[in-house]
Design an enzyme around this catalytic site. Structure first.
Site, PDB file in Angstrom:
ATOM      1  N   LYS A 119      18.122   6.061  46.974  1.00 43.80           N
ATOM      2  CA  LYS A 119      19.316   5.861  46.144  1.00 43.80           C
ATOM      3  C   LYS A 119      20.496   6.524  46.851  1.00 43.80           C
ATOM      4  O   LYS A 119      20.340   7.618  47.429  1.00 43.80           O
ATOM      5  CB  LYS A 119      19.066   6.504  44.769  1.00 43.80           C
ATOM      6  CG  LYS A 119      20.181   6.301  43.746  1.00 43.80           C
ATOM      7  CD  LYS A 119      19.790   6.923  42.398  1.00 43.80           C
ATOM      8  CE  LYS A 119      20.827   6.681  41.311  1.00 43.80           C
ATOM      9  NZ  LYS A 119      20.428   7.262  40.011  1.00 43.80           N
ATOM     10  N   SER A 132      20.601   3.974  36.104  1.00 48.57           N
ATOM     11  CA  SER A 132      21.561   3.818  37.182  1.00 48.57           C
ATOM     12  C   SER A 132      20.929   3.528  38.536  1.00 48.57           C
ATOM     13  O   SER A 132      21.603   3.034  39.430  1.00 48.57           O
ATOM     14  CB  SER A 132      22.425   5.070  37.291  1.00 48.57           C
ATOM     15  OG  SER A 132      21.624   6.191  37.666  1.00 48.57           O
ATOM     16  N   SER A 178      17.394   6.969  34.119  1.00 53.02           N
ATOM     17  CA  SER A 178      17.781   6.151  35.281  1.00 53.02           C
ATOM     18  C   SER A 178      16.684   5.837  36.278  1.00 53.02           C
ATOM     19  O   SER A 178      16.913   5.042  37.182  1.00 53.02           O
ATOM     20  CB  SER A 178      18.940   6.803  36.022  1.00 53.02           C
ATOM     21  OG  SER A 178      20.126   6.511  35.360  1.00 53.02           O
TER      22      SER A 178
END
Ligand code: GLN
Length: 485
Positions: free
Chosen positions: A78, A153, A177
């Protein structure tokens, strides 16, 4: 089967047996990326050249008989983890050109275990969102239906694993997330206990809630990644010097006689009937495996969302104060003096959702309101944590839906923050209490969208959680489908 479709443990077996090379695996993954990335858009930055060079280096080590926990395995990160010399944007314009001078601890650990990094994945700006739609770098699509969001997210990491654009990935989870996008993309996602994984080099959102964890194709891979990333780090003051067991040792054991808590507050109006049906099937599966399901109550559940949306924005507005155009990334050139430069930088550098959070947080912390909001929220958070402590005196694990609905359409909730916030209604409590939680695929809707079931355990019980999840995975035999891309 193509190499990019395999799991970490399958690939390691082949590497050990000399049946394939990391160069071949990495080339296969990048071939897949070339074929589908234009549709999925899981990545902000691809690291093709360093990945291919890393694969060659891994193959040289393997030839010498040096094979570590992840040697030669392509993994995505990420874009919230600092990578030395590699752009790290956090999904924001304000960090569009930020190049960190150091690696996050998790990146260091993966590197030391031999991993090859495919790239940095897309995410909601500063991890604020549930759909990856607040990214400055565009929307990631759900590989199961390109009209839909992948969750957020960490939507880029979840979509990359689901679309086979990497073998596994890391994400971060502040209110859901990892688990929410894992559920919506049909992969496994684990949020460890607060303090289990070092956050050194993780760009902070809400420091009392943030945790780092894996996205994988199965539970065994999840244990493999946990073995690498978990553990004490003297550079991170909240990391806990608690011993890390070999998580693989928990796999394949039974769950006979385990008590599974089903919280009645998590099966209420508003939950999609197909999601509820899939989760009820999961309850029958664990009963079939010899566990006993009992109804429990987590009486403060109804306050979780409200508490989270005070605590998280309050911490975020403090953490985001450092982005003033002086030290990091983007700076507006339009200001005539320092104050104006700050204002113009932040006005142009942050997106709407981040600004909304900064305003809520600043208000909740302001003098005269602090006691009514932040202090009160912290007190209620203590009650939420106590609910779990009490529940775990009655049961070994808790089983809930991961999300109230399957993946929704792109644009469907962007104009209604409350609808967006409700996506995390079943995941937020875990972060408030600091306990570990995992989402595992539990079926598909009639339209072919994946559904996830969430398992929770007490602090530092990741081993037991993985044991339970692997037993569920084995008994459920969820059909192995692949998204049609
Ligand atoms: N969707 C939640 C939020 O917007 C949680 C995000 C997260 O876990 N990073 O804050």
């Amino acid at each position: 089967m193509e190499l990019y479709q395999l799991t970490i443990h399958e690939l390691l077996d082949r590497l050990r047996a000399g049946e394939t090379t990391s160069a071949a695996i990495t080339a296969s993954v990048f071939g897949r990326i070339d074929a589908v990335e234009e549709e999925v858009r899981a990545y902000i930055t691809l690291m093709r050249e360093t990945a291919l060079a890393g694969a060659e280096a891994a193959d040289r080590r393997i030839r010498k008989g040096e094979i570590g926990a992840l040697t030669g395995i392509p993994i995505a990160l990420k874009d919230i983890f600092c990578t030395q010399g590699g752009r790290t944007t956090c999904g924001s314009r304000i960090l569009e050109s930020f190049i960190p001078p150091y690696d996050a601890t998790v990146v260091e650990r993966l590197r030391a275990a031999g991993a090859v990094f495919t790239g940095k994945t897309n995410m909601d700006e500063f991890a604020m969102g549930s759909s990856t739609e607040t990214s400055f770098f565009g929307v990631t699509r759900n590989p199961w239906d390109l009209e839909r969001i992948p969750g957020g997210s960490s939507g880029g990491s979840a979509a990359a694993v689901a679309a086979d654009e990497c073998i596994a990935a890391l994400g971060s989870d502040t209110g859901g997330s990892i688990r929410q996008p894992a559920a919506l993309c049909g992969v496994v996602g684990l949020k460890p206990t607060y303090g289990r994984v070092s956050r050194f080099g993780l760009i902070a959102f809400a420091s009392s809630l943030d945790q780092i964890g894996p996205f994988t194709k199965d539970v065994e891979d999840c244990a493999i990644l946990m073995n690498v990333i978990a553990g004490y780090d003297p550079r991170e003051s909240t990391s806990v010097p608690e011993e890390v067991p070999d998580y693989r040792r928990f796999l394949g054991k039974g769950i006979e006689g385990w008590r599974v808590g089903i919280p009645k507050e998590y099966f209420v109006a508003g939950i999609d009937p197909e999601v509820e049906a899939a989760v009820r099937r999961a309850i029958r599966v664990v009963e079939g495996a010899g566990a006993e399901c009992i109804e429990i109550s987590l009486p403060h559940t109804e306050y979780c969302l409200a508490v989270y949306y005070i605590v998280a924005p309050a911490e975020a507005c403090s953490n985001l104060a450092r982005y003033d155009g002086v030290k990091y990334g983007f700076r507006s050139e339009a200001g005539r003096d320092l104050l104006e430069m700050y204002k113009k930088t932040r006005a142009a550098g942050f997106g709407a959702e981040v600004k909304r959070r900064i305003m809520i947080g600043t208000y909740a912390l302001s003098s005269g309101y602090y006691d009514a909001y932040y202090k009160k929220a912290s007190q209620v958070r203590g009650l939420i944590k106590r609910d779990f402590d009490e529940a775990f005196t009655k049961c070994d694990v808790i089983l809930t839906p991961t999300t109230p609905t399957p993946a929704f359409r792109v644009g469907e909730r962007t104009d209604d923050p409350m609808q967006m916030y409700l996506s995390d209604i079943f995941t937020i409590s875990t972060n408030l209490a600091g306990i570990p939680g995992i989402s595992v695929p539990c079926g598909f809707t009639a339209a072919g969208l994946p559904v996830g079931v969430q398992f929770l355990a007490g602090h530092f019980q990741e081993g037991r959680l993985l044991q339970f999840a692997s037993a569920y995975e084995k008994h459920a035999q969820i059909e192995k489908r692949r998204p049609k891309l």
